[in-house]
Design an enzyme around this catalytic site. Structure first.
Site, PDB file in Angstrom:
ATOM      1  N   LYS A 185       0.842  -1.211   0.000  1.00  0.00           N
ATOM      2  CA  LYS A 185       0.000   0.000   0.000  1.00  0.00           C
ATOM      3  C   LYS A 185       0.872   1.254   0.000  1.00  0.00           C
ATOM      4  CE  LYS A 185       0.741   1.263   4.395  1.00  0.00           C
ATOM      5  NZ  LYS A 185       1.164   2.589   4.881  1.00  0.00           N
ATOM      6  N   THR A 242      -3.469   5.632   3.772  1.00  0.00           N
ATOM      7  CA  THR A 242      -2.166   6.150   3.341  1.00  0.00           C
ATOM      8  C   THR A 242      -2.243   6.882   2.004  1.00  0.00           C
ATOM      9  OG1 THR A 242      -1.308   4.166   4.421  1.00  0.00           O
ATOM     10  CG2 THR A 242       0.255   5.459   3.201  1.00  0.00           C
TER      11      THR A 242
HETATM   12  O1  LIG Z   1       1.750   2.924   7.659  1.00  0.00           O
HETATM   13  C1  LIG Z   1       1.290   3.979   7.978  1.00  0.00           C
HETATM   14  C2  LIG Z   1      -0.145   4.159   8.283  1.00  0.00           C
HETATM   15  O2  LIG Z   1      -0.801   2.943   8.472  1.00  0.00           O
HETATM   16  C3  LIG Z   1       2.147   5.176   8.029  1.00  0.00           C
HETATM   17  O3  LIG Z   1       2.309   5.626   6.744  1.00  0.00           O
HETATM   18  P1  LIG Z   1       3.619   6.419   6.313  1.00  0.00           P
HETATM   19  O4  LIG Z   1       4.804   5.532   6.558  1.00  0.00           O
HETATM   20  O5  LIG Z   1       3.396   6.708   4.874  1.00  0.00           O
HETATM   21  O6  LIG Z   1       3.685   7.682   7.135  1.00  0.00           O
END
Ligand SMILES: O=C(CO)COP(=O)(O)O
Ligand SMILES: NC(=O)C1=CN([C@@H]2O[C@H](COP(=O)(O)OP(=O)(O)OC[C@H]3O[C@@H](n4cnc5c(N)ncnc54)[C@H](O)[C@@H]3O)[C@@H](O)[C@H]2O)C=CC1
Length: 325
Positions: A185, A242
């Site tokens: 994701k 995300t």
């Molecule tokens: O995994 C995440 C939210 O579930 C955090 O996302 P990021 O690493 O893109 O900040």
């Protein structure tokens, strides 16, 4: 004896330790002794601003915190997991090890559970993943995550140990599905950020999110994941968070690519290495992963957002579902 150690004192490890220490015996371990002693004094982690570390939470660089623990949560970035396990093998062997990082190792193309299995065959790998910003968990906001463990009994035991009143855990035995949902994701979130940053609009972002999700499923299912896991918190749930929120570093990195702006190299962006790893896996397996490949090329500076998007639009028309004719 400390029951739970959290290894990796970045934003996520700190948030998990803060949440768990309300009801459990927890220690937060980080590798940088001066930084840990500064944190022990100030009760603040600069990577998680605005959150006070509870007095009951020990913050340490002493490896005894790892050896003394019954269960260790691994909250280091995915590309550093293997080195961390090798460095601390005697302290970690034979224990349940809960992988909290989201990524595919670019060198080995392994996910976290296979990385644990290879480094420490005597340990029991688990995966904790799903939609959760560190700041939300640390503030005690409601969150639901997936805990994966191949052993049903241990999975249920760890589910009870690691759940809190605000952090609801669902369990599964599908380790591969849970970890690939979390890893992939991030790649699609970069694509979605790049699309918005490049000015291509929210409709295009929705298309990328959906077609990207089809790629996540295509790769994960080929690697042994279950479809319903990808449809759950660790896949679709985390993708929605995300790929649509500026709270995400992967999404913000994508925005900066789309705007041709520089991005702070010190910020952890797991999707950058994972895009390259997933594109390699797709190539080896003969899978069609055009969005993932575009992100890998963007990250490597081999294309720009406008060209990448045009290439996606120019692909031959096809059926929407892989199974349809
Ligand atoms: O995994 C995440 C939210 O579930 C955090 O996302 P990021 O690493 O893109 O900040
Ligand atoms: N921040 C978040 O909201 C969330 C993060 N995650 C995942 O958690 C993992 C860690 O992310 P963050 O904590 O946010 O990153 P971060 O950038 O805030 O912190 C990373 C930490 O790992 C440490 N580290 C790096 N290499 C290490 C090694 N070899 N040994 C020990 N420690 C090492 C660094 O010193 C740093 O403290 C990532 O895989 C991320 O995808 C998962 C869910 C939410």
């Amino acid at each position: 004896m400390t029951r739970i150690a959290v290894a990796g004192a970045g934003a996520f490890g700190t948030a998990l330790a803060v949440a768990l220490c309300e009801t459990r015996d927890v220690a937060l371990w980080g590798r940088d002794a001066p930084a840990m002693s500064a944190m022990a004094q100030s009760r603040v982690n600069p990577r998680l601003p605005g959150v006070s570390l509870p007095a009951a939470l020990p913050v340490t660089a002493d490896p005894d915190a790892l050896s003394d623990a019954e269960v260790v949560l691994l909250a280091t970035p995915a590309q550093t997991l293997r080195a961390f396990l090798d460095d601390h093998a005697p302290a970690l062997g034979g224990k349940p090890l809960v992988a909290c990082g989201k990524g595919i190792d670019l060198r080995t193309l392994d996910g976290p559970s296979a990385t644990i299995r290879r480094a420490l065959p005597s340990a029991l790998p688990l995966v904790l993943t799903g939609p959760s910003f560190a700041a939300d968990i640390a503030r005690g906001l409601p969150t639901a995550l997936t805990l994966a463990c191949a052993d049903r009994t241990e999975g249920a035991r760890l589910q009870a140990l690691l759940a809190t009143p605000a952090l609801r855990l669902y369990r599964t035995t599908d380790l591969v599905g849970a970890e690939l949902g979390g890893a992939l994701k991030n790649v699609i979130a970069i694509a979605c950020g790049a699309c918005l940053g490049g000015g291509f609009g929210e409709s295009a972002r929705a298309a990328l999110l959906t077609r990207g999700f089809a790629e996540m499923q295509r790769l994960a299912l080929r690697l042994g994941a279950r479809s319903d896991t990808l449809m759950g918190l660790s896949g679709l749930g985390d993708l929605v968070l995300t790929a649509t929120s500026e709270g995400s570093r992967n999404y913000r990195y994508g925005l900066s690519l789309g705007r041709s702006e520089p991005f702070d190299a010190a910020v952890t962006v797991e999707g950058a290495a994972t895009a390259r790893a997933a594109a390699r896996l797709g190539g080896t397996l003969g899978l069609d992963l055009p969005v993932t490949e575009a992100v890998a090329e963007l990250v490597e500076g081999r294309t720009n957002v406008g060209t990448a998007l045009q290439r996606l639009l120019d692909r031959p028309l096809r059926a929407e579902q892989d199974s349809a004719d």
